[in-house]
Design a protein around this motif. Sequence first.
Motif, PDB file in Angstrom:
ATOM      1  N   TRP A  28       0.848  -1.199   0.000  1.00  0.00           N
ATOM      2  CA  TRP A  28       0.000   0.000   0.000  1.00  0.00           C
ATOM      3  C   TRP A  28       0.881   1.247   0.000  1.00  0.00           C
ATOM      4  O   TRP A  28       1.826   1.360   0.765  1.00  0.00           O
ATOM      5  CB  TRP A  28      -0.879  -0.014   1.242  1.00  0.00           C
ATOM      6  N   THR A  29       0.571   2.199  -0.865  1.00  0.00           N
ATOM      7  CA  THR A  29       1.207   3.515  -0.854  1.00  0.00           C
ATOM      8  C   THR A  29       0.115   4.568  -0.906  1.00  0.00           C
ATOM      9  O   THR A  29      -0.856   4.429  -1.659  1.00  0.00           O
ATOM     10  CB  THR A  29       2.153   3.700  -2.048  1.00  0.00           C
ATOM     11  N   PHE A  30       0.248   5.615  -0.110  1.00  0.00           N
ATOM     12  CA  PHE A  30      -0.735   6.690  -0.148  1.00  0.00           C
ATOM     13  C   PHE A  30      -0.510   7.548  -1.385  1.00  0.00           C
ATOM     14  O   PHE A  30       0.603   7.613  -1.917  1.00  0.00           O
ATOM     15  CB  PHE A  30      -0.645   7.530   1.121  1.00  0.00           C
ATOM     16  N   VAL A  44     -12.990   6.412   2.955  1.00  0.00           N
ATOM     17  CA  VAL A  44     -14.377   6.843   2.805  1.00  0.00           C
ATOM     18  C   VAL A  44     -15.302   5.647   2.652  1.00  0.00           C
ATOM     19  O   VAL A  44     -16.376   5.587   3.256  1.00  0.00           O
ATOM     20  CB  VAL A  44     -14.511   7.781   1.588  1.00  0.00           C
ATOM     21  N   LYS A  45     -14.871   4.670   1.861  1.00  0.00           N
ATOM     22  CA  LYS A  45     -15.740   3.521   1.608  1.00  0.00           C
ATOM     23  C   LYS A  45     -14.909   2.354   1.085  1.00  0.00           C
ATOM     24  O   LYS A  45     -13.987   2.541   0.289  1.00  0.00           O
ATOM     25  CB  LYS A  45     -16.828   3.885   0.579  1.00  0.00           C
ATOM     26  N   ALA A  46     -15.246   1.152   1.537  1.00  0.00           N
ATOM     27  CA  ALA A  46     -14.696  -0.087   0.986  1.00  0.00           C
ATOM     28  C   ALA A  46     -15.836  -0.835   0.302  1.00  0.00           C
ATOM     29  O   ALA A  46     -16.941  -0.911   0.847  1.00  0.00           O
ATOM     30  CB  ALA A  46     -14.080  -0.947   2.088  1.00  0.00           C
ATOM     31  N   GLU A  47     -15.576  -1.374  -0.879  1.00  0.00           N
ATOM     32  CA  GLU A  47     -16.623  -2.040  -1.640  1.00  0.00           C
ATOM     33  C   GLU A  47     -16.317  -3.526  -1.795  1.00  0.00           C
ATOM     34  O   GLU A  47     -15.161  -3.954  -1.743  1.00  0.00           O
ATOM     35  CB  GLU A  47     -16.786  -1.382  -3.002  1.00  0.00           C
ATOM     36  N   GLN A  99     -12.793  -2.237  -4.629  1.00  0.00           N
ATOM     37  CA  GLN A  99     -12.482  -0.813  -4.789  1.00  0.00           C
ATOM     38  C   GLN A  99     -12.495  -0.117  -3.433  1.00  0.00           C
ATOM     39  O   GLN A  99     -13.372  -0.361  -2.595  1.00  0.00           O
ATOM     40  CB  GLN A  99     -13.484  -0.141  -5.725  1.00  0.00           C
ATOM     41  N   ILE A 100     -11.505   0.744  -3.217  1.00  0.00           N
ATOM     42  CA  ILE A 100     -11.371   1.504  -1.978  1.00  0.00           C
ATOM     43  C   ILE A 100     -11.405   2.985  -2.336  1.00  0.00           C
ATOM     44  O   ILE A 100     -10.748   3.427  -3.281  1.00  0.00           O
ATOM     45  CB  ILE A 100     -10.041   1.184  -1.265  1.00  0.00           C
ATOM     46  N   TRP A 101     -12.167   3.743  -1.563  1.00  0.00           N
ATOM     47  CA  TRP A 101     -12.228   5.190  -1.716  1.00  0.00           C
ATOM     48  C   TRP A 101     -11.511   5.820  -0.532  1.00  0.00           C
ATOM     49  O   TRP A 101     -11.781   5.483   0.615  1.00  0.00           O
ATOM     50  CB  TRP A 101     -13.670   5.668  -1.772  1.00  0.00           C
ATOM     51  N   LEU A 102     -10.592   6.738  -0.832  1.00  0.00           N
ATOM     52  CA  LEU A 102      -9.743   7.347   0.186  1.00  0.00           C
ATOM     53  C   LEU A 102      -9.739   8.861  -0.017  1.00  0.00           C
ATOM     54  O   LEU A 102      -9.752   9.343  -1.156  1.00  0.00           O
ATOM     55  CB  LEU A 102      -8.314   6.805   0.066  1.00  0.00           C
ATOM     56  N   ALA A 103      -9.716   9.622   1.077  1.00  0.00           N
ATOM     57  CA  ALA A 103      -9.678  11.079   0.978  1.00  0.00           C
ATOM     58  C   ALA A 103      -8.706  11.653   1.992  1.00  0.00           C
ATOM     59  O   ALA A 103      -8.525  11.095   3.078  1.00  0.00           O
ATOM     60  CB  ALA A 103     -11.067  11.669   1.197  1.00  0.00           C
ATOM     61  N   ASP A 104      -8.076  12.773   1.617  1.00  0.00           N
ATOM     62  CA  ASP A 104      -7.395  13.587   2.611  1.00  0.00           C
ATOM     63  C   ASP A 104      -8.351  14.719   2.964  1.00  0.00           C
ATOM     64  O   ASP A 104      -9.567  14.564   2.857  1.00  0.00           O
ATOM     65  CB  ASP A 104      -6.026  14.064   2.118  1.00  0.00           C
ATOM     66  N   ASP A 105      -7.850  15.865   3.384  1.00  0.00           N
ATOM     67  CA  ASP A 105      -8.766  16.906   3.822  1.00  0.00           C
ATOM     68  C   ASP A 105      -9.543  17.534   2.673  1.00  0.00           C
ATOM     69  O   ASP A 105     -10.580  18.163   2.900  1.00  0.00           O
ATOM     70  CB  ASP A 105      -8.034  17.988   4.635  1.00  0.00           C
ATOM     71  N   VAL A 106      -9.082  17.400   1.424  1.00  0.00           N
ATOM     72  CA  VAL A 106      -9.820  18.014   0.311  1.00  0.00           C
ATOM     73  C   VAL A 106      -9.989  17.132  -0.919  1.00  0.00           C
ATOM     74  O   VAL A 106     -10.845  17.410  -1.760  1.00  0.00           O
ATOM     75  CB  VAL A 106      -9.167  19.349  -0.137  1.00  0.00           C
ATOM     76  N   THR A 107      -9.221  16.083  -1.086  1.00  0.00           N
ATOM     77  CA  THR A 107      -9.184  15.356  -2.361  1.00  0.00           C
ATOM     78  C   THR A 107      -9.645  13.907  -2.200  1.00  0.00           C
ATOM     79  O   THR A 107      -9.316  13.254  -1.217  1.00  0.00           O
ATOM     80  CB  THR A 107      -7.765  15.386  -2.950  1.00  0.00           C
ATOM     81  N   LEU A 108     -10.386  13.424  -3.199  1.00  0.00           N
ATOM     82  CA  LEU A 108     -10.928  12.068  -3.189  1.00  0.00           C
ATOM     83  C   LEU A 108     -10.205  11.205  -4.217  1.00  0.00           C
ATOM     84  O   LEU A 108     -10.017  11.613  -5.370  1.00  0.00           O
ATOM     85  CB  LEU A 108     -12.428  12.106  -3.516  1.00  0.00           C
ATOM     86  N   GLN A 124      -5.872  -2.565  -3.923  1.00  0.00           N
ATOM     87  CA  GLN A 124      -5.506  -2.491  -2.502  1.00  0.00           C
ATOM     88  C   GLN A 124      -4.385  -1.493  -2.244  1.00  0.00           C
ATOM     89  O   GLN A 124      -3.437  -1.749  -1.499  1.00  0.00           O
ATOM     90  CB  GLN A 124      -5.128  -3.870  -1.968  1.00  0.00           C
ATOM     91  N   GLY A 125      -4.532  -0.317  -2.846  1.00  0.00           N
ATOM     92  CA  GLY A 125      -3.656   0.788  -2.509  1.00  0.00           C
ATOM     93  C   GLY A 125      -2.334   0.855  -3.226  1.00  0.00           C
ATOM     94  O   GLY A 125      -1.489   1.692  -2.890  1.00  0.00           O
ATOM     95  N   ARG A 126      -2.120   0.026  -4.231  1.00  0.00           N
ATOM     96  CA  ARG A 126      -0.868   0.117  -4.989  1.00  0.00           C
ATOM     97  C   ARG A 126      -0.868   1.335  -5.902  1.00  0.00           C
ATOM     98  O   ARG A 126       0.142   2.014  -6.068  1.00  0.00           O
ATOM     99  CB  ARG A 126      -0.646  -1.157  -5.806  1.00  0.00           C
ATOM    100  N   HIS A 127      -2.005   1.581  -6.542  1.00  0.00           N
ATOM    101  CA  HIS A 127      -2.138   2.715  -7.456  1.00  0.00           C
ATOM    102  C   HIS A 127      -3.438   3.438  -7.137  1.00  0.00           C
ATOM    103  O   HIS A 127      -4.420   2.824  -6.704  1.00  0.00           O
ATOM    104  CB  HIS A 127      -2.154   2.242  -8.918  1.00  0.00           C
ATOM    105  N   TRP A 128      -3.440   4.763  -7.387  1.00  0.00           N
ATOM    106  CA  TRP A 128      -4.588   5.589  -7.054  1.00  0.00           C
ATOM    107  C   TRP A 128      -5.001   6.463  -8.236  1.00  0.00           C
ATOM    108  O   TRP A 128      -4.163   6.912  -9.011  1.00  0.00           O
ATOM    109  CB  TRP A 128      -4.271   6.497  -5.850  1.00  0.00           C
ATOM    110  N   GLN A 129      -6.287   6.693  -8.327  1.00  0.00           N
ATOM    111  CA  GLN A 129      -6.844   7.600  -9.326  1.00  0.00           C
ATOM    112  C   GLN A 129      -7.543   8.749  -8.612  1.00  0.00           C
ATOM    113  O   GLN A 129      -8.375   8.524  -7.730  1.00  0.00           O
ATOM    114  CB  GLN A 129      -7.860   6.871 -10.222  1.00  0.00           C
ATOM    115  N   ARG A 130      -7.193   9.988  -8.985  1.00  0.00           N
ATOM    116  CA  ARG A 130      -7.887  11.141  -8.416  1.00  0.00           C
ATOM    117  C   ARG A 130      -9.263  11.241  -9.071  1.00  0.00           C
ATOM    118  O   ARG A 130      -9.379  11.326 -10.291  1.00  0.00           O
ATOM    119  CB  ARG A 130      -7.090  12.416  -8.651  1.00  0.00           C
TER     120      ARG A 130
END
Length: 367
Positions: free
Chosen positions: A136-138, A153-156, A160-169, A175-181
């Motif tokens: 996993w990498t953030f 935010v949500k696990a499906e 699929q995993i949905w992750l957010a910081d204070d402003v971005t989704l 499982q966290g290897r790659h992320w799409q904004r």
Amino acid sequence: MKINSFQDGALLIEPKKLYPDDYDYENNIIDYHQYLSPPSPLLLNLQIEEQREKLIRGTNDALSYMNSKSMSRIMRVDTNGELQVKALWLGSIETHSCSANGKCYFVGSSPFWGDSTTSVWYSANGGDNWQQLKNWTFPAENSLSEIHLWKIVKAEDNGQIWLADDVTLYSSTDQGRHWQRRVDTAAFLKRNGIHPHYTEEGNPLSQLNWLIDNQQHIVADVEVLVRYDDGLRERRFLYLLNGKYPDEMLGADINAAALSADGNIFFTQRGENYARYGLYRLQDNGMPEQVLEHIDRLSSIKIGLNSWFIGKGSGDAFHWYVSYDQGEQWRRMRPLSDEAIFDNWHDRFLKFSAHSQSETYWTTDYR
């Protein structure tokens, strides 16, 4: 106490102080000595080599390295109400989430001084067994974010995993290897006259949360400090960001918003008749449907699989109302204490005694 409910039970995470603020090292006064001396096999920190080395040196020596003062119990309660401690985490658990079929994740911070790392843990069976997601990498840092407080935010069920910081989704399917904004947050805020940080001019963002329903609608729950002639006032808005129209505003006077057990978004706000308030549900086509109208302000909402619990902000603010037929019939119920936790997949509340260990609890369904 925090809860994530799913079809076959619920995951409970209970942070407890490891030792009192006036901890006496000489007399070794510690609430969780049975877990640390020697370290319990339930302690997930033992699976991380750097932390294991410090823990096996002994309780007092380990505590001298510690920044954290909490131990988190990771517990599962099944559909019959049986509660079991499944794992322990020494340190804080910053965020966690479970899918409908019990695929669970949590992010734990290191308890030791000088170690700012976090680790992500995964359970495929509702918390019975855990493994660290070492790959996993953030997501890369976002220039809009002054701090990174990651929230799952949500696990499906499909992974699929949905992750957010204070402003971005963001979302990930591996499982966290790659992320799409998923949202161009800077453009969204700019279009709606919201500044991402506090400024002396304009309307600064106070808080941004995300709701994602079973139709993959992305809804931004935005709290804004709106500048009026007499000063700043906080207002809460809901925007549908991937609907038919960009930045479609679902509501501009929001009191509460919640995701139901089966993945529908509900919220309360003033109705079309400004003197009344309504409970709304986001339909599959992305349009809000009013399912309840009331003369008094509607505040908190808890939406289960077969139950709706509604709090009233005025008129009868000391009671809740419950319906088991999607709002056709309602009945008044006694107040809920602050210790009651709603298990939405099973339409029940879990209440824990404030003066005993967490294994002492009872369930209530109000039917």
